[in-house]
Design a protein around this motif. Structure first.
Motif, PDB file in Angstrom:
ATOM      1  N   ILE A   7       0.870  -1.183   0.000  1.00  0.00           N
ATOM      2  CA  ILE A   7       0.000   0.000   0.000  1.00  0.00           C
ATOM      3  C   ILE A   7       0.898   1.221   0.000  1.00  0.00           C
ATOM      4  O   ILE A   7       1.750   1.392   0.875  1.00  0.00           O
ATOM      5  CB  ILE A   7      -0.929   0.027   1.218  1.00  0.00           C
ATOM      6  CG1 ILE A   7      -1.824  -1.218   1.246  1.00  0.00           C
ATOM      7  CG2 ILE A   7      -1.798   1.283   1.197  1.00  0.00           C
ATOM      8  CD1 ILE A   7      -2.703  -1.313   2.481  1.00  0.00           C
ATOM      9  N   THR A   8       0.696   2.080  -0.995  1.00  0.00           N
ATOM     10  CA  THR A   8       1.512   3.280  -1.136  1.00  0.00           C
ATOM     11  C   THR A   8       0.617   4.485  -1.364  1.00  0.00           C
ATOM     12  O   THR A   8      -0.552   4.346  -1.728  1.00  0.00           O
ATOM     13  CB  THR A   8       2.518   3.114  -2.291  1.00  0.00           C
ATOM     14  OG1 THR A   8       3.413   4.237  -2.320  1.00  0.00           O
ATOM     15  CG2 THR A   8       1.807   3.025  -3.637  1.00  0.00           C
ATOM     16  N   ALA A   9       1.174   5.666  -1.147  1.00  0.00           N
ATOM     17  CA  ALA A   9       0.433   6.915  -1.327  1.00  0.00           C
ATOM     18  C   ALA A   9       1.154   7.764  -2.376  1.00  0.00           C
ATOM     19  O   ALA A   9       2.019   8.570  -2.036  1.00  0.00           O
ATOM     20  CB  ALA A   9       0.325   7.671  -0.007  1.00  0.00           C
ATOM     21  N   PRO A  10       0.828   7.596  -3.665  1.00  0.00           N
ATOM     22  CA  PRO A  10       1.535   8.330  -4.712  1.00  0.00           C
ATOM     23  C   PRO A  10       1.046   9.751  -4.931  1.00  0.00           C
ATOM     24  O   PRO A  10       1.612  10.488  -5.726  1.00  0.00           O
ATOM     25  CB  PRO A  10       1.264   7.475  -5.958  1.00  0.00           C
ATOM     26  CG  PRO A  10      -0.036   6.815  -5.683  1.00  0.00           C
ATOM     27  CD  PRO A  10      -0.125   6.625  -4.206  1.00  0.00           C
ATOM     28  N   ALA A  11       0.009  10.154  -4.193  1.00  0.00           N
ATOM     29  CA  ALA A  11      -0.556  11.490  -4.386  1.00  0.00           C
ATOM     30  C   ALA A  11      -0.603  12.224  -3.044  1.00  0.00           C
ATOM     31  O   ALA A  11       0.432  12.535  -2.475  1.00  0.00           O
ATOM     32  CB  ALA A  11      -1.945  11.374  -5.029  1.00  0.00           C
ATOM     33  N   SER A  12      -1.806  12.452  -2.507  1.00  0.00           N
ATOM     34  CA  SER A  12      -1.938  13.191  -1.254  1.00  0.00           C
ATOM     35  C   SER A  12      -1.728  12.298  -0.043  1.00  0.00           C
ATOM     36  O   SER A  12      -1.881  11.079  -0.111  1.00  0.00           O
ATOM     37  CB  SER A  12      -3.332  13.825  -1.164  1.00  0.00           C
ATOM     38  OG  SER A  12      -3.460  14.901  -2.078  1.00  0.00           O
ATOM     39  N   CYS A  13      -1.397  12.951   1.067  1.00  0.00           N
ATOM     40  CA  CYS A  13      -1.298  12.235   2.328  1.00  0.00           C
ATOM     41  C   CYS A  13      -2.710  11.919   2.817  1.00  0.00           C
ATOM     42  O   CYS A  13      -3.654  12.642   2.526  1.00  0.00           O
ATOM     43  CB  CYS A  13      -0.546  13.070   3.367  1.00  0.00           C
ATOM     44  SG  CYS A  13      -1.056  14.800   3.454  1.00  0.00           S
ATOM     45  N   GLY A  14      -2.846  10.842   3.555  1.00  0.00           N
ATOM     46  CA  GLY A  14      -4.165  10.421   3.994  1.00  0.00           C
ATOM     47  C   GLY A  14      -4.209  10.119   5.476  1.00  0.00           C
ATOM     48  O   GLY A  14      -3.243  10.353   6.216  1.00  0.00           O
TER      49      GLY A  14
END
Length: 311
Positions: A19-26
């Motif tokens: 699981i990665t976050a390539p855009a905004s932080c969540g």
């Protein structure tokens, strides 16, 4: 298979996924809770460092987010990559991805909304079939809808998906039958690819469109841009997904979102179905981008002719 299109291997119980976050932080804690959904499917979950990072509205600096995505594709133990959330920022890392490595290590890549830019880039540069599906932040909002959960099943065995009027309130904007590979996603992001090396290729494709929070005049602007760029007339057909919260706010005198969409799609004159639960909707019907399907505007069906994964 069309030259260059690659189906990733299917998942099996016990596989590790990233699981990665390539855009905004969540919401890291919410996403960690949501990862239990994947664990219930029999998967082992590896959480990327980007879920803990913040750089303005991004989940870490561009180089960090790109490096994590590249590393997950290069890691033989990771069999699929799920995006934590969208927001904004995927397009910023497109020039930093190693498309040759992605092509050499094909695996499931899953997300939507802002991730549309990466779907377009990976499809064009690596030739990999990817998946437009609900992200972890969506699964953190409570028990997922059964249809949303069912969408993950296509990752564990080759399935020929089908959606018809018995599944959703589908309407034919244009009748007739069309065949093509599915392309597209979020309208805002598709328009943002124009003029870049990752520009969406709609030639002979069935084009999926969805969006959220865009007033009708903004939808008009983006569809007009796609039309004048020749992207709508080049398509074989269209699937119109959910356009949530796209009513007029600033302008009292306005078309509806449905009227704007119908204007451009009917002008293109290609078979088109609207009303699909794809996009920022509950349930969320997950679909393989790049896979071949048939759209029948008269029968009101979309039938995939090949699965998104291989055994």
């Amino acid at each position: 298979m069309e030259h260059g299109m690659i189906r990733p291997p299917q998942l099996k119980a016990g596989d590790t996924v990233g699981i990665t976050a390539p855009a905004s932080c969540g919401d890291r804690e919410g996403i960690l809770r949501a990862s239990a959904v994947l664990e219930r499917l029999g998967l082992k979950v590896r959480i990327g460092e980007t879920l803990s990072l913040k750089h303005g509205y991004l989940a870490g600096e561009d180089e960090v987010r790109a490096a994590e995505l590249n590393a997950m594709f290069a890691d033989d133990e990771i069999r699929a990559v799920f995006c934590a959330r969208g927001g904004y920022g995927s397009g910023r890392i497109a020039p930093l991805l190693d498309y040759e490595a992605i092509r050499a290590n094909p695996k499931i890549f899953w997300g939507y909304s802002d991730i549309t830019f990466l779907h377009a880039a990976i499809g064009r540069r690596a030739g990999l079939i990817t998946f437009h599906g609900a992200m972890l932040v969506c699964l953190a909002e409570g028990e997922p809808h059964p249809v949303t959960l069912e969408g993950f099943g296509q990752l564990f065995e080759p399935k020929l998906l089908r959606v018809g009027r018995e599944d959703a309130p589908l309407a034919a904007l244009v009748g007739g039958t069309a065949y093509g590979r599915l392309a597209g996603g979020n309208l805002t992001l598709l328009a943002s690819t124009l003029g870049t090396p990752y520009e969406i290729d709609t030639r002979g494709r069935i084009v999926l469109l969805e969006d959220i929070g865009e007033e009708p005049y903004r939808l008009d602007r983006m569809l007009n841009q796609l039309q004048q760029a020749g992207k709508l007339s080049a398509a074989a057909g269209f699937l119109i997904g959910d356009f949530r919260d796209c009513g007029p706010v600033k302008r009292r005198e306005s078309f509806t979102a449905a009227e704007v969409i119908a204007h451009y799609i009917r002008a293109a004159g290609r078979p088109a179905l609207s009303g699909l639960p794809i996009g920022h909707s509950v349930p969320h019907f997950a679909v393989p981008l790049g896979a071949l399907l048939k759209v029948d505007g008269d029968e009101g069906t979309a039938q995939w002719l090949e699965p998104g994964v291989r055994p």
